[in-house]
Every structure is written in C-alpha cells, then in structure tokens.
Design an enzyme around this catalytic site. Sequence first.
Site, mmCIF file in Angstrom:
data_model
loop_
_atom_site.group_PDB
_atom_site.id
_atom_site.type_symbol
_atom_site.label_atom_id
_atom_site.label_comp_id
_atom_site.label_asym_id
_atom_site.label_seq_id
_atom_site.Cartn_x
_atom_site.Cartn_y
_atom_site.Cartn_z
ATOM 1 N N GLN A 32 0.767 -1.219 0.009
ATOM 2 C CA GLN A 32 -0.006 -0.115 -0.063
ATOM 3 C C GLN A 32 1.045 1.233 0.045
ATOM 4 O O GLN A 32 0.018 2.359 -0.137
ATOM 5 C CB GLN A 32 -0.789 0.103 1.228
ATOM 6 C CG GLN A 32 -1.658 -1.189 1.390
ATOM 7 C CD GLN A 32 -2.311 -1.383 2.730
ATOM 8 O OE1 GLN A 32 -3.443 -0.825 3.085
ATOM 9 N NE2 GLN A 32 -1.725 -2.004 3.593
ATOM 10 N N VAL A 75 3.598 4.000 -1.040
ATOM 11 C CA VAL A 75 3.929 4.696 -2.568
ATOM 12 C C VAL A 75 5.469 5.341 -2.159
ATOM 13 O O VAL A 75 5.933 5.965 -3.246
ATOM 14 C CB VAL A 75 2.854 6.116 -2.319
ATOM 15 C CG1 VAL A 75 1.527 5.650 -2.416
ATOM 16 C CG2 VAL A 75 3.399 6.962 -1.168
ATOM 17 N N ASP A 76 6.118 4.820 -1.258
ATOM 18 C CA ASP A 76 7.417 5.357 -0.970
ATOM 19 C C ASP A 76 8.543 4.865 -1.886
ATOM 20 O O ASP A 76 9.750 5.293 -1.879
ATOM 21 C CB ASP A 76 7.995 5.204 0.439
ATOM 22 C CG ASP A 76 7.822 3.916 0.968
ATOM 23 O OD1 ASP A 76 8.094 2.919 0.091
ATOM 24 O OD2 ASP A 76 7.520 3.703 2.076
ATOM 25 N N HIS A 108 -1.445 1.486 -4.220
ATOM 26 C CA HIS A 108 -1.641 3.187 -4.084
ATOM 27 C C HIS A 108 -0.993 3.860 -5.074
ATOM 28 O O HIS A 108 -0.813 5.076 -4.671
ATOM 29 C CB HIS A 108 -1.725 3.372 -2.677
ATOM 30 C CG HIS A 108 -2.767 2.798 -1.644
ATOM 31 N ND1 HIS A 108 -2.678 2.917 -0.595
ATOM 32 C CD2 HIS A 108 -4.046 2.306 -2.296
ATOM 33 C CE1 HIS A 108 -3.899 2.037 0.045
ATOM 34 N NE2 HIS A 108 -4.630 1.712 -0.942
ATOM 35 N N CYS A 139 0.806 16.567 -23.836
ATOM 36 C CA CYS A 139 -0.310 17.107 -24.074
ATOM 37 C C CYS A 139 -0.466 18.658 -23.366
ATOM 38 O O CYS A 139 -1.079 19.619 -23.638
ATOM 39 C CB CYS A 139 -1.591 16.611 -23.611
ATOM 40 S SG CYS A 139 -2.284 16.746 -21.888
ATOM 41 N N GLY A 173 2.751 -4.497 8.828
ATOM 42 C CA GLY A 173 3.182 -3.023 9.074
ATOM 43 C C GLY A 173 1.669 -2.297 8.474
ATOM 44 O O GLY A 173 2.045 -1.371 7.955
HETATM 45 P P1 OAD Z 1 -0.933 3.148 8.894
HETATM 46 O O1 OAD Z 1 -0.265 4.363 9.149
HETATM 47 O O2 OAD Z 1 -2.497 3.289 8.932
HETATM 48 O O3 OAD Z 1 -0.541 1.787 9.850
HETATM 49 C C1 OAD Z 1 0.892 1.640 9.868
HETATM 50 C C2 OAD Z 1 0.791 0.432 11.000
HETATM 51 O O4 OAD Z 1 2.158 0.063 10.879
HETATM 52 C C3 OAD Z 1 0.387 0.358 12.218
HETATM 53 O O5 OAD Z 1 -0.658 -0.659 12.417
HETATM 54 C C4 OAD Z 1 1.440 0.273 13.130
HETATM 55 O O6 OAD Z 1 1.220 -0.375 14.267
HETATM 56 C C5 OAD Z 1 2.549 -0.359 12.229
HETATM 57 N N1 OAD Z 1 3.809 -0.205 12.513
HETATM 58 C C6 OAD Z 1 4.472 0.699 13.082
HETATM 59 N N2 OAD Z 1 5.853 0.512 12.939
HETATM 60 C C7 OAD Z 1 5.854 -0.761 12.644
HETATM 61 C C8 OAD Z 1 7.217 -1.376 12.453
HETATM 62 N N3 OAD Z 1 8.321 -1.096 12.926
HETATM 63 N N4 OAD Z 1 6.917 -2.838 12.190
HETATM 64 C C9 OAD Z 1 5.756 -3.298 11.858
HETATM 65 N N5 OAD Z 1 4.717 -2.423 11.716
HETATM 66 C C10 OAD Z 1 4.798 -1.241 12.389
HETATM 67 O O7 OAD Z 1 -0.479 2.617 7.456
HETATM 68 P P2 OAD Z 1 -1.213 1.707 6.263
HETATM 69 O O8 OAD Z 1 -1.936 0.624 6.676
HETATM 70 O O9 OAD Z 1 -0.235 1.512 5.301
HETATM 71 O O10 OAD Z 1 -3.062 5.401 1.451
HETATM 72 O O11 OAD Z 1 -2.128 2.759 5.541
HETATM 73 C C11 OAD Z 1 -3.049 2.276 4.668
HETATM 74 C C12 OAD Z 1 -3.152 3.593 3.711
HETATM 75 O O12 OAD Z 1 -3.738 4.613 4.425
HETATM 76 C C13 OAD Z 1 -1.779 4.159 3.003
HETATM 77 O O13 OAD Z 1 -1.456 3.330 2.148
HETATM 78 C C14 OAD Z 1 -2.185 5.359 2.869
HETATM 79 C C15 OAD Z 1 -3.195 5.683 3.979
HETATM 80 O O14 OAD Z 1 -4.309 6.493 3.453
HETATM 81 C C16 OAD Z 1 -2.569 6.218 0.683
HETATM 82 O O15 OAD Z 1 -1.679 7.098 0.631
HETATM 83 C C17 OAD Z 1 -3.409 6.277 -0.733
#
Ligand code: OAD
Length: 251
Positions: free
Chosen positions: A108, A110-111, A126, A156, A193
Amino acid sequence: MQLTTASQIPVELQKRFSTAQRVLVLTGAGISAESGVPTFRGGGNSAVWKGLPFDVISSAQMVKRDLPAVWEWFDYRRGILKSLAPNAAHKAIVGWQNKFSEFTLVTQNVDGLHQYAGATDVIEMHGSIWRARCISCHTTFEIPRNDRRQEDCASCGDHLRPDVVLFGEMLPTGAFERAAEAAAKCELCFVIGTSALVYPAASLPEIAKTNGAFLCEVNPERTPLSDLCDVVLTGKAGELLDLIELSELKS
Ligand code: OAD
C-alpha cells in the site's frame, strides 16, 4: 511477548515458511517506519499537514480544489524520502522473492522503498510518489530522485498530479485483481506493518484465509485483522522478518 530469538517463532510458522510454495506479502506504512518514514496512523497518532488531516490533503477533492497544495504535500514527503534507505525488513523480503516458487509482494506504500531494496514486480495498490500523471491524457512520468519534477505534461501540456491513489479514487486498473488472484492461491500470507483499515487492500488477507492460507501478522500493535490471523508476531518488522528466516534455517 517481545520475540528476540528465532527459537521463539511458533513452530507451525517455521514449518509453513520452510515448505510453502505460494506466498503473498501485504505491506503497509509500518514496514518503512524503521527507515524513518512516518506512518499515517498508529501509536495513537494521525498525520496532519498544515492543519489538514492526511485524508483531506490526500483526497480527490483537493486535486480539484487546490492542486498546488497537493503537490506541496507530496513534494514534502518526497523530500523526506530522498535521504532515507530501505531497512532490514525491505531487504529480507527481497530474499523471499527467489525462495518461493510463486511470490507476490503487494504494497500500500507509495514510497518506492521495496524497489529501492531490489524488489521486482511489486503490486503497488496505491501508486508511487515517484511518478506524476497527466490529469488529461494520463501519461505517467518518473520523478527523478535528484532533480526537479516536471510541472506540465510533456505529451499534451496539461497539469500533472501525483500518480497515487487518493481518498475517493479507484485503484489502478488490474492491481487489486492481480493481488486478489494471488491471495486466493497462496498457502502462506504475511500482513506486515498495516493498520488494515483501508479497503480493498485489507481484504487480501481475508481472501487468503477464506481460501485456506496460513496468516501471519507482523505489527507492534493489534489490528482489526489480528483475530483472523493464525500467528500474530508482536514487534518491529525489521527485527522479526530476520528471526523468521533464521528459524527456518534451524528447522
Ligand atoms: P497506517 O499508518 O495506517 O498503519 C501503520 C501500521 O504499521 C500500524 O498498524 C503500526 O502499528 C504499524 N507499525 C509501526 N511501526 C512498525 C514496525 N516497525 N514494523 C511493523 N509495523 C509497524 O498505514 P497503512 O496501513 O499502510 O493510502 O495505511 C493504509 C493506507 O492509508 C496507506 O496506503 C495510505 C493511507 O491513506 C494512500 O496514501 C493512498
């Protein structure tokens, strides 16, 4: 319990990791946390940019209302990323690519850090912060790491926008379908994560589980998916993925 040695990895996971042929990994912002990339949620926090919550500044409406502000937020994020490098978790996953006969990495994020680490054929649910897309003809352009981005479309002449999925937008064509197909076929699925709050990405582990896969979550916090998982490894991805690999060598 914080795991510190490979022998603490549950035996069932060790076995599955040793014998599985088809493996799917779903990652979210947390896998990049140890590289220094801020997550969106987690730890009781939620990202805010100039007073705007991230799901407002990263929204389809904002592209229409104030495209320069959207670019400012993404330029800021790319600026942070420029100096950051993949961590042990990104690197461990690169090793998994050749270990399993069918391996699918869905992110998910984008980095671009998975690719920076050497991952190939990553399904980017994403999009990527390292690409821009024309708002009219949809041509995409890579954004150089060490140069200014283009302002307008070279095809364009219309405005460019970040080639990422914003709140209120559809996923890139085919990305979810490809990921869902791999999820339905996999024997072992890692959820690493992610807060598992954003759909349809969060439905991939559910699809895997429904089709008989063994589910393993790696996260310092519990998520809505934790109860569905066969194994929940509580801790940091950068530490735990290496332990999983070591545990496999021992078994
Ligand atoms: P979140 O920021 O919602 O969740 C990050 C998760 O990583 C949390 O559950 C943390 O507990 C966990 N975490 C933190 N440090 C960690 C580590 N060292 N090892 C493992 N896990 C760790 O991020 P996403 O679930 O990716 O969409 O969010 C989903 C989407 O919401 C993203 O792709 C983004 C956002 O809107 C877009 O940008 C389109």
